[in-house]
Motif scaffolding. Structure first.
Motif, PDB file in Angstrom:
ATOM      1  N   ILE A  33     -65.088  27.875 -27.631  1.00 56.95           N
ATOM      2  CA  ILE A  33     -66.013  28.060 -28.746  1.00 56.95           C
ATOM      3  C   ILE A  33     -65.868  26.876 -29.689  1.00 56.95           C
ATOM      4  O   ILE A  33     -64.754  26.553 -30.119  1.00 56.95           O
ATOM      5  N   ASN A  34     -66.984  26.236 -30.026  1.00 55.73           N
ATOM      6  CA  ASN A  34     -66.973  25.082 -30.923  1.00 55.73           C
ATOM      7  C   ASN A  34     -67.888  25.305 -32.119  1.00 55.73           C
ATOM      8  O   ASN A  34     -69.092  25.495 -31.962  1.00 55.73           O
ATOM      9  N   GLY A  35     -67.306  25.306 -33.313  1.00 54.69           N
ATOM     10  CA  GLY A  35     -68.078  25.349 -34.552  1.00 54.69           C
ATOM     11  C   GLY A  35     -69.037  26.509 -34.679  1.00 54.69           C
ATOM     12  O   GLY A  35     -70.145  26.358 -35.209  1.00 54.69           O
ATOM     13  N   LEU A  36     -68.621  27.684 -34.256  1.00 59.61           N
ATOM     14  CA  LEU A  36     -69.523  28.844 -34.230  1.00 59.61           C
ATOM     15  C   LEU A  36     -69.749  29.400 -35.639  1.00 59.61           C
ATOM     16  O   LEU A  36     -68.795  29.684 -36.370  1.00 59.61           O
ATOM     17  N   GLU A  37     -71.016  29.551 -35.987  1.00 62.88           N
ATOM     18  CA  GLU A  37     -71.388  30.119 -37.279  1.00 62.88           C
ATOM     19  C   GLU A  37     -72.414  31.228 -37.083  1.00 62.88           C
ATOM     20  O   GLU A  37     -73.210  31.191 -36.146  1.00 62.88           O
ATOM     21  N   LYS A  38     -72.378  32.200 -37.992  1.00 64.73           N
ATOM     22  CA  LYS A  38     -73.385  33.269 -37.963  1.00 64.73           C
ATOM     23  C   LYS A  38     -73.744  33.644 -39.395  1.00 64.73           C
ATOM     24  O   LYS A  38     -72.886  34.009 -40.200  1.00 64.73           O
ATOM     25  N   THR A  39     -75.028  33.542 -39.697  1.00 63.55           N
ATOM     26  CA  THR A  39     -75.539  33.891 -41.019  1.00 63.55           C
ATOM     27  C   THR A  39     -76.591  34.978 -40.881  1.00 63.55           C
ATOM     28  O   THR A  39     -77.487  34.892 -40.044  1.00 63.55           O
ATOM     29  N   PHE A  40     -76.460  36.027 -41.681  1.00 66.01           N
ATOM     30  CA  PHE A  40     -77.440  37.096 -41.712  1.00 66.01           C
ATOM     31  C   PHE A  40     -78.281  36.952 -42.979  1.00 66.01           C
ATOM     32  O   PHE A  40     -77.754  36.662 -44.057  1.00 66.01           O
ATOM     33  N   LYS A  41     -79.585  37.157 -42.850  1.00 69.93           N
ATOM     34  CA  LYS A  41     -80.480  37.088 -43.997  1.00 69.93           C
ATOM     35  C   LYS A  41     -80.838  38.487 -44.472  1.00 69.93           C
ATOM     36  O   LYS A  41     -81.210  39.343 -43.669  1.00 69.93           O
ATOM     37  N   HIS A  42     -80.723  38.705 -45.780  1.00 69.60           N
ATOM     38  CA  HIS A  42     -81.096  39.978 -46.397  1.00 69.60           C
ATOM     39  C   HIS A  42     -82.131  39.661 -47.473  1.00 69.60           C
ATOM     40  O   HIS A  42     -81.770  39.379 -48.617  1.00 69.60           O
ATOM     41  N   GLY A  43     -83.389  39.659 -47.082  1.00 68.61           N
ATOM     42  CA  GLY A  43     -84.430  39.268 -48.019  1.00 68.61           C
ATOM     43  C   GLY A  43     -84.298  37.795 -48.358  1.00 68.61           C
ATOM     44  O   GLY A  43     -84.340  36.929 -47.491  1.00 68.61           O
TER      45      GLY A  43
ATOM     46  N   LYS B 160     -67.869  31.253 -40.184  1.00 64.16           N
ATOM     47  CA  LYS B 160     -67.977  30.026 -40.969  1.00 64.16           C
ATOM     48  C   LYS B 160     -67.463  28.787 -40.247  1.00 64.16           C
ATOM     49  O   LYS B 160     -67.010  27.844 -40.890  1.00 64.16           O
ATOM     50  N   GLY B 161     -67.539  28.807 -38.916  1.00 65.79           N
ATOM     51  CA  GLY B 161     -67.096  27.646 -38.150  1.00 65.79           C
ATOM     52  C   GLY B 161     -65.855  27.978 -37.339  1.00 65.79           C
ATOM     53  O   GLY B 161     -64.740  27.595 -37.700  1.00 65.79           O
ATOM     54  N   ILE B 162     -66.060  28.674 -36.232  1.00 64.95           N
ATOM     55  CA  ILE B 162     -64.959  29.137 -35.389  1.00 64.95           C
ATOM     56  C   ILE B 162     -64.762  28.190 -34.205  1.00 64.95           C
ATOM     57  O   ILE B 162     -65.712  27.883 -33.485  1.00 64.95           O
ATOM     58  N   ASP B 163     -63.543  27.729 -34.032  1.00 69.97           N
ATOM     59  CA  ASP B 163     -63.141  26.969 -32.845  1.00 69.97           C
ATOM     60  C   ASP B 163     -62.062  27.776 -32.136  1.00 69.97           C
ATOM     61  O   ASP B 163     -61.072  28.170 -32.759  1.00 69.97           O
ATOM     62  N   LEU B 164     -62.268  28.037 -30.850  1.00 68.13           N
ATOM     63  CA  LEU B 164     -61.313  28.876 -30.127  1.00 68.13           C
ATOM     64  C   LEU B 164     -61.393  28.630 -28.631  1.00 68.13           C
ATOM     65  O   LEU B 164     -62.484  28.495 -28.077  1.00 68.13           O
ATOM     66  N   ASP B 165     -60.238  28.549 -27.985  1.00 74.58           N
ATOM     67  CA  ASP B 165     -60.151  28.506 -26.529  1.00 74.58           C
ATOM     68  C   ASP B 165     -59.597  29.837 -26.039  1.00 74.58           C
ATOM     69  O   ASP B 165     -58.579  30.311 -26.560  1.00 74.58           O
TER      70      ASP B 165
ATOM     71  N   GLY C 191     -72.642  37.435 -25.557  1.00 72.15           N
ATOM     72  CA  GLY C 191     -74.073  37.299 -25.312  1.00 72.15           C
ATOM     73  C   GLY C 191     -74.912  38.459 -25.796  1.00 72.15           C
ATOM     74  O   GLY C 191     -76.057  38.623 -25.375  1.00 72.15           O
ATOM     75  N   LEU C 192     -74.361  39.276 -26.703  1.00 75.88           N
ATOM     76  CA  LEU C 192     -75.093  40.431 -27.207  1.00 75.88           C
ATOM     77  C   LEU C 192     -75.915  40.109 -28.453  1.00 75.88           C
ATOM     78  O   LEU C 192     -76.783  40.879 -28.843  1.00 75.88           O
ATOM     79  N   GLN C 193     -75.597  38.987 -29.098  1.00 70.74           N
ATOM     80  CA  GLN C 193     -76.431  38.475 -30.181  1.00 70.74           C
ATOM     81  C   GLN C 193     -76.254  36.962 -30.252  1.00 70.74           C
ATOM     82  O   GLN C 193     -75.310  36.412 -29.682  1.00 70.74           O
ATOM     83  N   LYS C 194     -77.162  36.298 -30.943  1.00 71.00           N
ATOM     84  CA  LYS C 194     -77.146  34.841 -30.993  1.00 71.00           C
ATOM     85  C   LYS C 194     -76.387  34.339 -32.220  1.00 71.00           C
ATOM     86  O   LYS C 194     -76.368  34.996 -33.261  1.00 71.00           O
ATOM     87  N   SER C 195     -75.799  33.163 -32.082  1.00 70.01           N
ATOM     88  CA  SER C 195     -75.152  32.513 -33.216  1.00 70.01           C
ATOM     89  C   SER C 195     -76.193  31.737 -34.015  1.00 70.01           C
ATOM     90  O   SER C 195     -77.304  31.478 -33.532  1.00 70.01           O
ATOM     91  N   THR C 196     -75.846  31.370 -35.237  1.00 67.82           N
ATOM     92  CA  THR C 196     -76.709  30.521 -36.054  1.00 67.82           C
ATOM     93  C   THR C 196     -76.468  29.049 -35.735  1.00 67.82           C
ATOM     94  O   THR C 196     -77.382  28.232 -35.748  1.00 67.82           O
TER      95      THR C 196
END
Length: 224
Positions: free
Chosen positions: A6-16, A24-29, A55-60
């Motif tokens: 995993i390289n630089g994984l981010e996920k942002t949810f929008k609420h209005g 906020k930027g996950i790196d993991l082997d 693969g159950l939801q997409k990253s930002t």
């Protein structure tokens, strides 16, 4: 050797008009053939990370490499195909199909994975796995007649019947008492080692951590 990176994984949810950044930027082997546990307080991003990697939801933002393939560049059908054939899942609740018997639950998984096994091969594999989880005597039983621990053992059998490369476990012992939790973790560990299945597990259960080869702590969307 890492089976998944995993390289630089981010996920942002929008609420209005507002945004909430969960990752906020996950790196993991993820080490191949090992059990890795994700721990941290509720809201730290553990389950979000697991569901994105599975693969159950997409990253930002960011990339996920599995067996030298960039999962984040694949379309939904390609991801669904990998999820069905090469991944396994165990959740807090067993999520068994109520109108299928124990052995039919496993047969449905084999259908989903589209394995080219003969009828006899399917029968033998289902029998072998159900014996390993001590549920062969319940092969013709429906879920509503099973205890919580029995349901989870069937869920584990279903998750490994097609011999996936990675098993994703989200709080697999959360709904069980301490005795059943121990049984489930021993079973999960035994099967993962026997079939060389890599496991990524989210858990709040401290007793489950002794079965993990690696423990990763998350806090506020980051790895500590």
């Amino acid at each position: 050797m890492a089976i998944l990176t995993i390289n630089g994984l981010e996920k942002t949810f929008k609420h209005g008009s507002t945004e909430e950044k969960i990752l906020k930027g996950i790196d993991l082997d993820l080490p191949e053939g090992e059990i890795t546990a994700l721990v941290g307080a509720s809201g730290s991003g553990k389950s979000t990370l697991l569901t994105i990697v599975a693969g159950l939801q997409k990253s930002t933002k960011g990339e996920i490499f599995f067996a030298d393939e960039n999962l984040t560049s694949l379309n939904s059908n390609q991801v669904r195909n990998i999820r069905a054939k090469r991944f396994g899942f165990v959740f807090q609740q067993a999520h068994l199909v109520p109108f299928l018997t124990v052995q039919e639950q496993l047969g449905l998984m084999l259908d989903t994975a589209e394995l080219k096994w003969s009828k006899e091969e399917r029968r033998q594999e289902i029998k072998a796995i159900l014996k390993k989880v001590d549920m062969w005597h319940h092969r013709d039983t429906y879920p509503d007649s099973l205890s919580g621990g029995e349901k989870q053992r069937v869920a584990i059998a279903r998750a490994v019947i097609h011999q996936p490369e990675i098993l994703f476990a989200d709080e697999p012992t959360a709904s069980l008492d301490s005795k059943r939790s121990k049984e489930v973790m021993e079973l999960l560990t035994s099967l993962s080692k026997e079939f060389r299945i890599t496991v990524l597990m989210v858990t709040h259960d401290e007793s489950a951590l002794k079965y993990a080869d690696y423990t990763i702590e998350m806090k506020d969307g980051l790895i500590e």
